[in-house]
Design a protein around this motif. Sequence first.
Motif, PDB file in Angstrom:
ATOM      1  N   GLY A   1       0.792  -1.224   0.000  1.00 51.05           N
ATOM      2  CA  GLY A   1       0.000   0.000   0.000  1.00 51.05           C
ATOM      3  C   GLY A   1       0.820   1.268   0.000  1.00 51.05           C
ATOM      4  N   LEU A   2       2.123   1.178  -0.275  1.00 51.84           N
ATOM      5  CA  LEU A   2       3.011   2.330  -0.249  1.00 51.84           C
ATOM      6  C   LEU A   2       3.543   2.594  -1.653  1.00 51.84           C
ATOM      7  N   GLN A   3       2.860   3.463  -2.385  1.00 49.88           N
ATOM      8  CA  GLN A   3       3.240   3.720  -3.769  1.00 49.88           C
ATOM      9  C   GLN A   3       4.570   4.469  -3.870  1.00 49.88           C
ATOM     10  N   ALA A   4       4.929   5.216  -2.818  1.00 46.00           N
ATOM     11  CA  ALA A   4       6.139   6.039  -2.869  1.00 46.00           C
ATOM     12  C   ALA A   4       7.337   5.345  -2.230  1.00 46.00           C
ATOM     13  N   GLY A   5       7.203   4.099  -1.835  1.00 46.22           N
ATOM     14  CA  GLY A   5       8.274   3.412  -1.119  1.00 46.22           C
ATOM     15  C   GLY A   5       9.566   3.298  -1.890  1.00 46.22           C
ATOM     16  N   ASP A   6       9.482   2.972  -3.179  1.00 45.55           N
ATOM     17  CA  ASP A   6      10.697   2.815  -3.980  1.00 45.55           C
ATOM     18  C   ASP A   6      11.452   4.136  -4.100  1.00 45.55           C
ATOM     19  N   ASP A   7      10.726   5.247  -4.264  1.00 50.26           N
ATOM     20  CA  ASP A   7      11.380   6.560  -4.338  1.00 50.26           C
ATOM     21  C   ASP A   7      12.014   6.917  -3.000  1.00 50.26           C
ATOM     22  N   PHE A   8      11.371   6.557  -1.907  1.00 51.73           N
ATOM     23  CA  PHE A   8      11.909   6.820  -0.572  1.00 51.73           C
ATOM     24  C   PHE A   8      13.257   6.133  -0.397  1.00 51.73           C
ATOM     25  N   VAL A   9      13.342   4.879  -0.804  1.00 51.99           N
ATOM     26  CA  VAL A   9      14.586   4.128  -0.675  1.00 51.99           C
ATOM     27  C   VAL A   9      15.626   4.639  -1.662  1.00 51.99           C
ATOM     28  N   ARG A  10      15.179   5.073  -2.825  1.00 55.94           N
ATOM     29  CA  ARG A  10      16.110   5.535  -3.855  1.00 55.94           C
ATOM     30  C   ARG A  10      16.896   6.767  -3.401  1.00 55.94           C
ATOM     31  N   VAL A  11      16.316   7.585  -2.534  1.00 54.53           N
ATOM     32  CA  VAL A  11      17.014   8.771  -2.027  1.00 54.53           C
ATOM     33  C   VAL A  11      18.283   8.367  -1.287  1.00 54.53           C
ATOM     34  N   GLN A  12      18.275   7.186  -0.685  1.00 59.31           N
ATOM     35  CA  GLN A  12      19.411   6.732   0.109  1.00 59.31           C
ATOM     36  C   GLN A  12      20.514   6.108  -0.741  1.00 59.31           C
ATOM     37  N   ASP A  13      20.275   5.957  -2.033  1.00 64.69           N
ATOM     38  CA  ASP A  13      21.248   5.347  -2.925  1.00 64.69           C
ATOM     39  C   ASP A  13      22.311   6.389  -3.302  1.00 64.69           C
ATOM     40  N   LYS A  14      23.533   6.165  -2.864  1.00 60.66           N
ATOM     41  CA  LYS A  14      24.603   7.118  -3.147  1.00 60.66           C
ATOM     42  C   LYS A  14      24.956   7.177  -4.631  1.00 60.66           C
ATOM     43  N   ASN A  15      24.584   6.146  -5.375  1.00 57.05           N
ATOM     44  CA  ASN A  15      24.925   6.089  -6.806  1.00 57.05           C
ATOM     45  C   ASN A  15      23.778   6.533  -7.703  1.00 57.05           C
ATOM     46  N   ARG A  16      22.761   7.127  -7.128  1.00 55.47           N
ATOM     47  CA  ARG A  16      21.605   7.535  -7.938  1.00 55.47           C
ATOM     48  C   ARG A  16      21.968   8.703  -8.853  1.00 55.47           C
ATOM     49  N   ASP A  17      21.189   8.865  -9.892  1.00 54.38           N
ATOM     50  CA  ASP A  17      21.408   9.947 -10.855  1.00 54.38           C
ATOM     51  C   ASP A  17      20.940  11.265 -10.240  1.00 54.38           C
ATOM     52  N   LEU A  18      21.870  12.160  -9.950  1.00 54.27           N
ATOM     53  CA  LEU A  18      21.520  13.427  -9.310  1.00 54.27           C
ATOM     54  C   LEU A  18      20.714  14.335 -10.230  1.00 54.27           C
ATOM     55  N   ALA A  19      20.739  14.054 -11.527  1.00 53.63           N
ATOM     56  CA  ALA A  19      19.960  14.863 -12.467  1.00 53.63           C
ATOM     57  C   ALA A  19      18.489  14.467 -12.477  1.00 53.63           C
ATOM     58  N   ASP A  20      18.163  13.351 -11.837  1.00 51.14           N
ATOM     59  CA  ASP A  20      16.774  12.903 -11.756  1.00 51.14           C
ATOM     60  C   ASP A  20      16.100  13.641 -10.602  1.00 51.14           C
ATOM     61  N   THR A  21      15.227  14.574 -10.937  1.00 53.34           N
ATOM     62  CA  THR A  21      14.607  15.440  -9.925  1.00 53.34           C
ATOM     63  C   THR A  21      13.165  15.059  -9.617  1.00 53.34           C
ATOM     64  N   ARG A  22      12.740  13.884 -10.012  1.00 54.34           N
ATOM     65  CA  ARG A  22      11.337  13.530  -9.831  1.00 54.34           C
ATOM     66  C   ARG A  22      10.929  13.490  -8.363  1.00 54.34           C
ATOM     67  N   VAL A  23      11.787  12.909  -7.500  1.00 57.60           N
ATOM     68  CA  VAL A  23      11.463  12.828  -6.082  1.00 57.60           C
ATOM     69  C   VAL A  23      11.401  14.224  -5.473  1.00 57.60           C
ATOM     70  N   ARG A  24      12.382  15.066  -5.813  1.00 59.61           N
ATOM     71  CA  ARG A  24      12.389  16.441  -5.291  1.00 59.61           C
ATOM     72  C   ARG A  24      11.148  17.200  -5.726  1.00 59.61           C
ATOM     73  N   ASP A  25      10.799  17.112  -7.016  1.00 63.10           N
ATOM     74  CA  ASP A  25       9.642  17.851  -7.533  1.00 63.10           C
ATOM     75  C   ASP A  25       8.349  17.374  -6.891  1.00 63.10           C
ATOM     76  N   ARG A  26       8.243  16.050  -6.668  1.00 61.19           N
ATOM     77  CA  ARG A  26       7.032  15.512  -6.036  1.00 61.19           C
ATOM     78  C   ARG A  26       6.943  15.945  -4.576  1.00 61.19           C
ATOM     79  N   PHE A  27       8.094  15.968  -3.911  1.00 59.44           N
ATOM     80  CA  PHE A  27       8.149  16.414  -2.516  1.00 59.44           C
ATOM     81  C   PHE A  27       7.671  17.868  -2.424  1.00 59.44           C
ATOM     82  N   LEU A  28       8.203  18.733  -3.289  1.00 64.18           N
ATOM     83  CA  LEU A  28       7.823  20.144  -3.273  1.00 64.18           C
ATOM     84  C   LEU A  28       6.353  20.340  -3.636  1.00 64.18           C
ATOM     85  N   LYS A  29       5.899  19.561  -4.591  1.00 66.10           N
ATOM     86  CA  LYS A  29       4.496  19.694  -4.998  1.00 66.10           C
ATOM     87  C   LYS A  29       3.569  19.260  -3.861  1.00 66.10           C
TER      88      LYS A  29
END
Length: 616
Positions: free
Chosen positions: A425-453
Motif C-alpha cells: 500500500g506504499l506507492q512512494a516506497g521505492d522513491d523513498f529508498v532511492r534517495v538513500q542510494d549514493k549512486n543515484r542519478d543526481l539529475a533525476d529530480t522527480r522525487v524532489r519535484d514531487r516532494f515540493l508539490k
Amino acid sequence: MPLEVNKHVQRIRRYQPFDVDTSEMIYELQADWTQSLFPVVTLDYLQEAIERPKTKTIVLTGDAGHGKTSLCASLLARLRIDAETVTPDVRKAVFRDLSEAGDASRPIGRTCSGRPLFILRDLSELSLQAGAHKLVELLDPADEGVAVICANEGQLRKCVAEDNNLDKGGTGRAKVLVETLTDGIVRGQVSAPDRTVTVINLNYQSVAPENSVAAENKDGLILWVLKQWTTTQWSRWKPCETCDARKVCPILANRNELSDPTRGPQRRAAIRDVFAAAERTGAVVTTRQALSVTSYMLTGGLSCENVHARYQWSRSNRLWQAPHLYHQALFGDRLTQQQRHLVPAFFALRKLDPGKVSRRAVDDRLDPDMTGDFPPADASSYLQRVRTNRDVQKQAEQLRGLYTFLRRADFFNSEDNTDRFARMGLQAGDDFVRVQDKNRDLADTRVRDRFLKGLEAVQGIHRAGSNPDFSILDPAFFSHRARAAVISRRVPSKGVEVVDQVTQWQREGHTSGLTPEMHKAVEWLNRAIYIRIPAVDSDQDAVSVEADLLRFELLTRWAAGLRSEVQHEAEIRGLTGSLAELANSSNRDDEIQVLAGNVMRKLMIDVGDKIRSVRA
C-alpha cells in the motif's frame, strides 16, 4: 509412530508474551544459556567506547526491550574471556554478577586498559531522587573508572529533571545526558563535546538494518533469528520427522517453507522487508517485540500439544491450519486487541498487510485452486449457489478471506521484489529508498519535484505540471484559505535537495565540527528523508522538513491531488509549522504576489495608492 513434543518449539514459544512461560523474553529470566546471542554492532561500539581515555559515562537508552541488559552482559563476557565463543558457564557467571553488583555500588569488571567498570543494570529500579543522585555519581566514577547506565528514556528524563531542581538539592550536572541525547536526535551525535559522556539511543536500533560493511553480521536480527530457528540446527527438528501429526502440522510446514533451499531465502527476505517498511513508517520495533512476532509467526500461536489435539480429533482434516501458516500469523489476525498491545509491532505490521491491497496485476494471476496443502476453506463453500442475502454476505466474506490469504501467500512466494512497497500500500516506497542510494542519478529530480508539490498541496496550492519554483504562502493563510492568498516567497527548485538521514546529520553537524556516529553505533536503517530548502537569509542554515515513509506517502498522494485536510490535520499542522520558517516577513517591496484560485497575479501600488493587478 507416536506423537512427539519438540523441545525446540517449546523454547521458541517462550518468546511469546501471551502465555505464562515467557522466560526467554528477558535476559535476566533466560532459561536456556546454550542459545547464542545476536552479534549486534552496538556491542563492538560499546567495547570501543569504554576504552577511550576520555570516556567516563555511557548511557544505553531507549524503549524497554532493546536488550540493554543483554548488551552489558555480553560486554562483561567479552572482557572476561578471549575466546570467540562465550561458553554457557561464563554467561551464567555474568548473570550472577549482574544480579549482585548491577547497582553500580562497586566495580563489576575491568576494561582492557585496566580501568574499573561500573554497570547500573536498570535506572528504573531506583526512585527519582535516588536515580538522580546515582546519575550524578556515575558522571565521575570512582578510581577514574567507566560507568555504563541502562535507562529507559522516560525514566532518564525524569531523573535528570529531578537533578535540575536546585531547590530540592539538585546539582544540574545530569542535564548533559539529556543534552547529548537530544544532539543524537538532531545531529546523530552520540558523545558530548568533551567526549566524557556517550549516550546511545537504541530507539534507532533496527531489527532489519541495511547491509553495512561495518557490521559483522550483515543480515540483521530478523534474518539471523529465522536462520537460527529454521535452518542452522537441523537436529532440533528431528523429533518432528517421527511424529504422527507431521503431515497436518502447520508449525512444521512453516519451518519447511522458510528453510527451503530454493525459495526459503526469498521468503525470509520478504519478511525482513515488511519489518523494514514498518520501521520506516515511524514504528519502533524493539528486539523483544521482533522475537515475539517471529516466534508467533513461526509457530502460528500453536504448541505441539495443540496440534496433537487437532490431529486426534480429525486426522485427515486440512482446513484448520490456514490461519496458522507463517504468512497469515505474521499479521496477528487471531490475536485480540489486548494481546496486540503486548506486542505493539503487530499494529505497525497490520498497516502494511498485502492481503488488504487490491492490485489488478496481482489479483488477476491468483488462482483460488492453488491454495497449497492447507486451503483457507473448502472450495465448494464459496462456489455454491446463493439464495438469500445472508448467503451473499457469507460468500462475500469467504471470498474476501480467500483473496487475503492468496495475496499474502503470493507476496512471500513471489520472486519479483520490485513492487513490494506497492503491494503493502506504499506507492512512494521505492522513491523513498532511492534517495538513500549514493549512486543515484543526481539529475533525476522527480522525487524532489514531487516532494515540493506535496508541500505546496499542504498549503492548499494545486498547480498543474512541473514548476521550476516552490511557492510558500504567508503563514496567515495556512489555515484560513480564501479565494486568494498572499505568496510570501518563491524558492527556485534548483537550490533544493532531498537527502537521507545520515546526510542530513552530516549537513547539520558541519558547523559544529562534530561527525555523526549514531549510524555506526547501532544496527542502522535510514528511517527518514529530508528536503533541504535554502533559508531566507544567506547567513542562515537551510530549513529541513523531515518525512518518514508514511509522511512521504501522504505528500506524494497530496501532490497527485488527494484532498484530506480533516483526516490528516495534525500532520498538515506540523508541516506548515516547518514551512513558516521560510516565510519572508522582511519583504518591503511595493509588489505583492497573490495566488487567486490557481492563477498567480501581481498587485502593484501605483501613484495615488492605486492598486494595479497584472498576471505574474
